[in-house]
Design a protein around this motif. Structure first.
Motif, PDB file in Angstrom:
ATOM      1  N   ARG A 166       0.827  -1.213   0.000  1.00  0.00           N
ATOM      2  CA  ARG A 166       0.000   0.000   0.000  1.00  0.00           C
ATOM      3  C   ARG A 166       0.860   1.262   0.000  1.00  0.00           C
ATOM      4  N   ILE A 167       1.961   1.220   0.725  1.00  0.00           N
ATOM      5  CA  ILE A 167       2.846   2.390   0.751  1.00  0.00           C
ATOM      6  C   ILE A 167       3.464   2.617  -0.618  1.00  0.00           C
ATOM      7  N   SER A 168       3.932   1.542  -1.230  1.00  0.00           N
ATOM      8  CA  SER A 168       4.562   1.657  -2.547  1.00  0.00           C
ATOM      9  C   SER A 168       3.584   2.203  -3.580  1.00  0.00           C
ATOM     10  N   ARG A 169       2.405   1.610  -3.625  1.00  0.00           N
ATOM     11  CA  ARG A 169       1.424   2.077  -4.606  1.00  0.00           C
ATOM     12  C   ARG A 169       0.847   3.429  -4.209  1.00  0.00           C
ATOM     13  N   GLY A 170       0.678   3.644  -2.905  1.00  0.00           N
ATOM     14  CA  GLY A 170       0.146   4.908  -2.431  1.00  0.00           C
ATOM     15  C   GLY A 170       1.026   6.082  -2.791  1.00  0.00           C
ATOM     16  N   ARG A 171       2.336   5.882  -2.757  1.00  0.00           N
ATOM     17  CA  ARG A 171       3.254   6.952  -3.152  1.00  0.00           C
ATOM     18  C   ARG A 171       3.074   7.309  -4.616  1.00  0.00           C
ATOM     19  N   ARG A 172       2.862   6.298  -5.460  1.00  0.00           N
ATOM     20  CA  ARG A 172       2.633   6.569  -6.888  1.00  0.00           C
ATOM     21  C   ARG A 172       1.321   7.321  -7.082  1.00  0.00           C
ATOM     22  N   LEU A 173       0.307   6.894  -6.335  1.00  0.00           N
ATOM     23  CA  LEU A 173      -0.983   7.574  -6.443  1.00  0.00           C
ATOM     24  C   LEU A 173      -0.885   9.011  -5.953  1.00  0.00           C
ATOM     25  N   LEU A 174      -0.117   9.210  -4.889  1.00  0.00           N
ATOM     26  CA  LEU A 174       0.050  10.561  -4.348  1.00  0.00           C
ATOM     27  C   LEU A 174       0.738  11.470  -5.359  1.00  0.00           C
ATOM     28  N   ALA A 175       1.793  10.941  -5.980  1.00  0.00           N
ATOM     29  CA  ALA A 175       2.483  11.720  -7.012  1.00  0.00           C
ATOM     30  C   ALA A 175       1.542  12.019  -8.175  1.00  0.00           C
ATOM     31  N   GLY A 176       0.714  11.033  -8.526  1.00  0.00           N
ATOM     32  CA  GLY A 176      -0.244  11.243  -9.602  1.00  0.00           C
ATOM     33  C   GLY A 176      -1.284  12.282  -9.246  1.00  0.00           C
ATOM     34  N   ALA A 177      -1.701  12.275  -7.969  1.00  0.00           N
ATOM     35  CA  ALA A 177      -2.690  13.261  -7.524  1.00  0.00           C
ATOM     36  C   ALA A 177      -2.132  14.667  -7.611  1.00  0.00           C
ATOM     37  N   VAL A 178      -0.873  14.827  -7.216  1.00  0.00           N
ATOM     38  CA  VAL A 178      -0.238  16.148  -7.301  1.00  0.00           C
ATOM     39  C   VAL A 178      -0.076  16.553  -8.758  1.00  0.00           C
ATOM     40  N   ALA A 179       0.366  15.597  -9.580  1.00  0.00           N
ATOM     41  CA  ALA A 179       0.587  15.903 -10.993  1.00  0.00           C
ATOM     42  C   ALA A 179      -0.708  16.321 -11.677  1.00  0.00           C
ATOM     43  N   SER A 180      -1.815  15.669 -11.309  1.00  0.00           N
ATOM     44  CA  SER A 180      -3.086  15.977 -11.954  1.00  0.00           C
ATOM     45  C   SER A 180      -3.586  17.368 -11.599  1.00  0.00           C
ATOM     46  N   ASN A 181      -3.053  17.906 -10.516  1.00  0.00           N
ATOM     47  CA  ASN A 181      -3.460  19.243 -10.079  1.00  0.00           C
ATOM     48  C   ASN A 181      -2.292  20.224 -10.112  1.00  0.00           C
ATOM     49  N   GLN A 182      -1.247  19.895 -10.886  1.00  0.00           N
ATOM     50  CA  GLN A 182      -0.023  20.690 -10.813  1.00  0.00           C
ATOM     51  C   GLN A 182      -0.244  22.150 -11.186  1.00  0.00           C
ATOM     52  N   ARG A 183      -1.162  22.426 -12.067  1.00  0.00           N
ATOM     53  CA  ARG A 183      -1.394  23.828 -12.424  1.00  0.00           C
ATOM     54  C   ARG A 183      -1.882  24.618 -11.214  1.00  0.00           C
ATOM     55  N   ALA A 184      -2.722  23.956 -10.410  1.00  0.00           N
ATOM     56  CA  ALA A 184      -3.202  24.638  -9.214  1.00  0.00           C
ATOM     57  C   ALA A 184      -2.082  24.812  -8.204  1.00  0.00           C
ATOM     58  N   TRP A 185      -1.251  23.742  -8.060  1.00  0.00           N
ATOM     59  CA  TRP A 185      -0.155  23.824  -7.078  1.00  0.00           C
ATOM     60  C   TRP A 185       0.865  24.898  -7.475  1.00  0.00           C
ATOM     61  N   LEU A 186       1.058  25.088  -8.771  1.00  0.00           N
ATOM     62  CA  LEU A 186       2.092  26.013  -9.234  1.00  0.00           C
ATOM     63  C   LEU A 186       1.630  27.467  -9.221  1.00  0.00           C
ATOM     64  N   ARG A 187       0.348  27.696  -8.931  1.00  0.00           N
ATOM     65  CA  ARG A 187      -0.147  29.059  -8.785  1.00  0.00           C
ATOM     66  C   ARG A 187      -0.139  29.422  -7.309  1.00  0.00           C
ATOM     67  N   ASP A 188       0.043  30.659  -7.025  1.00  0.00           N
ATOM     68  CA  ASP A 188       0.115  31.115  -5.642  1.00  0.00           C
ATOM     69  C   ASP A 188      -1.180  31.774  -5.182  1.00  0.00           C
ATOM     70  N   ASP A 189      -2.285  31.442  -5.864  1.00  0.00           N
ATOM     71  CA  ASP A 189      -3.538  32.091  -5.514  1.00  0.00           C
ATOM     72  C   ASP A 189      -4.328  31.332  -4.456  1.00  0.00           C
ATOM     73  N   GLY A 190      -3.772  30.209  -3.978  1.00  0.00           N
ATOM     74  CA  GLY A 190      -4.440  29.448  -2.928  1.00  0.00           C
ATOM     75  C   GLY A 190      -5.567  28.575  -3.420  1.00  0.00           C
ATOM     76  N   LYS A 191      -5.798  28.532  -4.740  1.00  0.00           N
ATOM     77  CA  LYS A 191      -6.925  27.769  -5.262  1.00  0.00           C
ATOM     78  C   LYS A 191      -6.742  26.274  -5.015  1.00  0.00           C
TER      79      LYS A 191
END
Length: 213
Positions: A166-191
Protein backbone atom coordinates in the motif's frame (compact mmCIF):
# COMPACT_ATOMS: atom_id res chain seq x y z
CA UNK A 1 -2.75 14.35 53.96
CA UNK A 2 -4.02 13.06 50.63
CA UNK A 3 -5.40 9.51 50.90
CA UNK A 4 -3.34 6.82 49.17
CA UNK A 5 -6.12 6.20 46.65
CA UNK A 6 -6.12 9.87 45.62
CA UNK A 7 -2.34 9.84 45.36
CA UNK A 8 -2.52 6.80 43.09
CA UNK A 9 -5.12 8.51 40.91
CA UNK A 10 -2.97 11.62 40.61
CA UNK A 11 0.01 9.51 39.62
CA UNK A 12 -2.00 7.70 36.95
CA UNK A 13 -3.36 10.99 35.62
CA UNK A 14 0.15 12.45 35.47
CA UNK A 15 1.43 9.37 33.65
CA UNK A 16 -1.47 9.49 31.21
CA UNK A 17 -0.88 13.15 30.40
CA UNK A 18 2.86 12.63 30.02
CA UNK A 19 2.30 9.80 27.54
CA UNK A 20 -0.60 11.28 25.56
CA UNK A 21 0.04 15.03 25.37
CA UNK A 22 3.10 14.82 23.04
CA UNK A 23 0.96 13.08 20.39
CA UNK A 24 -2.08 15.36 20.33
CA UNK A 25 -0.92 17.51 17.42
CA UNK A 26 -0.26 14.45 15.25
CA UNK A 27 -3.58 12.94 16.21
CA UNK A 28 -5.37 16.17 15.35
CA UNK A 29 -3.63 16.35 11.99
CA UNK A 30 -4.62 12.75 11.23
CA UNK A 31 -8.23 13.43 12.22
CA UNK A 32 -8.46 16.74 10.35
CA UNK A 33 -7.70 15.01 7.06
CA UNK A 34 -10.64 12.68 7.63
CA UNK A 35 -13.28 15.09 8.88
CA UNK A 36 -15.18 18.05 7.48
CA UNK A 37 -13.93 20.70 9.89
CA UNK A 38 -11.34 21.45 12.55
CA UNK A 39 -14.05 21.37 15.20
CA UNK A 40 -15.09 17.88 14.10
CA UNK A 41 -11.47 16.73 14.18
CA UNK A 42 -11.01 18.17 17.67
CA UNK A 43 -14.15 16.37 18.85
CA UNK A 44 -12.81 13.09 17.45
CA UNK A 45 -9.47 13.52 19.23
CA UNK A 46 -11.22 14.47 22.46
CA UNK A 47 -13.39 11.34 22.25
CA UNK A 48 -10.26 9.26 21.53
CA UNK A 49 -8.60 10.71 24.63
CA UNK A 50 -11.65 9.85 26.74
CA UNK A 51 -11.60 6.29 25.44
CA UNK A 52 -7.85 6.11 26.00
CA UNK A 53 -8.26 7.23 29.60
CA UNK A 54 -11.01 4.71 30.24
CA UNK A 55 -8.87 1.97 28.75
CA UNK A 56 -5.52 3.18 30.09
CA UNK A 57 -5.11 0.15 32.32
CA UNK A 58 -5.03 -1.97 29.16
CA UNK A 59 -1.89 -0.29 27.85
CA UNK A 60 0.69 -2.91 28.68
CA UNK A 61 3.70 -1.22 27.11
CA UNK A 62 3.99 2.59 27.48
CA UNK A 63 6.51 2.58 24.62
CA UNK A 64 3.65 1.62 22.30
CA UNK A 65 1.35 4.44 23.33
CA UNK A 66 1.42 6.16 19.93
CA UNK A 67 0.14 3.21 17.83
CA UNK A 68 -2.33 2.49 20.64
CA UNK A 69 -3.71 6.03 20.39
CA UNK A 70 -3.96 5.81 16.60
CA UNK A 71 -5.95 2.58 16.91
CA UNK A 72 -8.39 4.31 19.24
CA UNK A 73 -8.68 7.40 17.03
CA UNK A 74 -9.32 5.29 13.92
CA UNK A 75 -12.10 3.51 15.82
CA UNK A 76 -13.65 6.86 16.78
CA UNK A 77 -13.48 8.10 13.19
CA UNK A 78 -14.99 4.86 11.91
CA UNK A 79 -17.83 5.10 14.44
CA UNK A 80 -18.51 8.69 13.38
CA UNK A 81 -18.61 7.72 9.71
CA UNK A 82 -20.99 4.86 10.41
CA UNK A 83 -23.19 7.05 12.57
CA UNK A 84 -23.41 9.78 9.95
CA UNK A 85 -23.90 7.31 7.11
CA UNK A 86 -20.89 8.57 5.20
CA UNK A 87 -19.21 6.67 2.40
CA UNK A 88 -15.63 6.89 1.26
CA UNK A 89 -15.23 8.76 -2.01
CA UNK A 90 -14.16 6.45 -4.83
CA UNK A 91 -11.23 7.60 -6.91
CA UNK A 92 -9.95 6.41 -10.26
CA UNK A 93 -6.70 4.68 -9.31
CA UNK A 94 -5.84 4.09 -12.95
CA UNK A 95 -6.11 7.82 -13.70
CA UNK A 96 -3.78 8.75 -10.84
CA UNK A 97 -1.21 6.12 -11.81
CA UNK A 98 -1.34 7.32 -15.43
CA UNK A 99 -0.71 10.85 -14.20
CA UNK A 100 2.31 9.62 -12.25
CA UNK A 101 3.75 7.78 -15.24
CA UNK A 102 3.20 10.82 -17.46
CA UNK A 103 4.98 13.05 -14.95
CA UNK A 104 7.97 10.73 -14.56
CA UNK A 105 8.24 9.90 -18.26
CA UNK A 106 7.47 13.34 -19.64
CA UNK A 107 9.83 15.76 -21.32
CA UNK A 108 8.98 18.75 -19.17
CA UNK A 109 11.73 18.32 -16.58
CA UNK A 110 11.32 21.88 -15.34
CA UNK A 111 7.72 21.24 -14.34
CA UNK A 112 8.69 17.94 -12.68
CA UNK A 113 11.41 19.64 -10.63
CA UNK A 114 9.07 22.43 -9.61
CA UNK A 115 6.30 20.05 -8.61
CA UNK A 116 8.72 17.89 -6.63
CA UNK A 117 10.01 21.00 -4.92
CA UNK A 118 6.53 21.79 -3.68
CA UNK A 119 5.81 18.29 -2.35
CA UNK A 120 6.01 19.45 1.24
CA UNK A 121 3.67 20.38 4.05
CA UNK A 122 0.17 21.35 3.04
CA UNK A 123 0.63 20.30 -0.59
CA UNK A 124 1.22 16.68 0.41
CA UNK A 125 -1.52 16.75 3.02
CA UNK A 126 -3.98 18.22 0.56
CA UNK A 127 -3.04 15.70 -2.15
CA UNK A 128 -3.69 12.86 0.31
CA UNK A 129 -7.36 13.81 0.10
CA UNK A 130 -7.32 12.75 -3.55
CA UNK A 131 -6.27 9.13 -3.09
CA UNK A 132 -8.23 6.19 -1.60
CA UNK A 133 -8.19 6.02 2.17
CA UNK A 134 -6.38 2.67 2.47
CA UNK A 135 -3.39 3.97 0.51
CA UNK A 136 -3.50 7.47 2.04
CA UNK A 137 -3.45 6.06 5.57
CA UNK A 138 -0.47 3.78 4.92
CA UNK A 139 1.58 6.53 3.25
CA UNK A 140 0.67 9.10 5.87
CA UNK A 141 1.50 6.85 8.80
CA UNK A 142 4.87 5.86 7.34
CA UNK A 143 6.09 8.97 5.52
CA UNK A 144 4.54 11.70 7.67
CA UNK A 145 3.99 10.19 11.11
CA UNK A 146 7.07 7.96 11.03
CA UNK A 147 5.52 4.64 12.00
CA UNK A 148 7.45 1.47 11.16
CA UNK A 149 5.95 -1.18 8.88
CA UNK A 150 5.13 -3.52 11.76
CA UNK A 151 3.51 -0.73 13.78
CA UNK A 152 1.29 0.16 10.83
CA UNK A 153 0.40 -3.49 10.36
CA UNK A 154 -0.60 -3.71 14.03
CA UNK A 155 -2.66 -0.50 13.89
CA UNK A 156 -4.49 -1.41 10.70
CA UNK A 157 -4.77 -5.12 11.45
CA UNK A 158 -3.26 -6.20 8.12
CA UNK A 159 -0.15 -8.22 7.11
CA UNK A 160 3.12 -6.32 6.89
CA UNK A 161 3.40 -7.26 3.21
CA UNK A 162 0.10 -5.50 2.55
CA UNK A 163 1.41 -2.43 4.37
CA UNK A 164 4.50 -2.31 2.17
CA UNK A 165 2.41 -2.79 -0.96
CA UNK A 166 0.00 0.00 0.00
CA UNK A 167 2.85 2.39 0.75
CA UNK A 168 4.56 1.66 -2.55
CA UNK A 169 1.42 2.08 -4.61
CA UNK A 170 0.15 4.91 -2.43
CA UNK A 171 3.25 6.95 -3.15
CA UNK A 172 2.63 6.57 -6.89
CA UNK A 173 -0.98 7.57 -6.44
CA UNK A 174 0.05 10.56 -4.35
CA UNK A 175 2.48 11.72 -7.01
CA UNK A 176 -0.24 11.24 -9.60
CA UNK A 177 -2.69 13.26 -7.52
CA UNK A 178 -0.24 16.15 -7.30
CA UNK A 179 0.59 15.90 -10.99
CA UNK A 180 -3.09 15.98 -11.95
CA UNK A 181 -3.46 19.24 -10.08
CA UNK A 182 -0.02 20.69 -10.81
CA UNK A 183 -1.39 23.83 -12.42
CA UNK A 184 -3.20 24.64 -9.21
CA UNK A 185 -0.16 23.82 -7.08
CA UNK A 186 2.09 26.01 -9.23
CA UNK A 187 -0.15 29.06 -8.78
CA UNK A 188 0.12 31.11 -5.64
CA UNK A 189 -3.54 32.09 -5.51
CA UNK A 190 -4.44 29.45 -2.93
CA UNK A 191 -6.93 27.77 -5.26
CA UNK A 192 -5.26 24.37 -4.93
CA UNK A 193 -5.80 24.30 -1.19
CA UNK A 194 -9.41 25.42 -1.55
CA UNK A 195 -10.02 22.66 -4.10
CA UNK A 196 -8.43 20.11 -1.77
CA UNK A 197 -10.62 21.35 1.08
CA UNK A 198 -13.67 20.85 -1.10
CA UNK A 199 -12.52 17.31 -1.91
CA UNK A 200 -11.99 16.54 1.78
CA UNK A 201 -15.49 17.79 2.52
CA UNK A 202 -16.85 15.66 -0.32
CA UNK A 203 -15.08 12.57 1.01
CA UNK A 204 -16.36 13.16 4.52
CA UNK A 205 -19.85 13.82 3.21
CA UNK A 206 -20.04 10.72 1.04
CA UNK A 207 -19.50 12.01 -2.52
CA UNK A 208 -18.66 9.35 -5.10
CA UNK A 209 -16.26 10.95 -7.56
CA UNK A 210 -15.15 8.04 -9.73
CA UNK A 211 -14.56 4.30 -9.84
CA UNK A 212 -11.72 2.19 -8.55
CA UNK A 213 -9.72 -0.02 -10.87
Amino acid sequence: MIPASDQDLEQVQAQFQALVMPHLDRLLGFASRRTRSVAEAEDAVQEACVRAWLGFAGLRDPAKVRPWLYCILRAVLADNCERDGRRQRLVSITRLEDEHEALVGGDDDAVLVEVEGRLTGEVIRAALADIPEDFATAVEMHDIDGFKYQEIADILGIPIGTVMSRISRGRRLLAGAVASNQRAWLRDDGKGERQAEARRAARAGGFDGGVTS
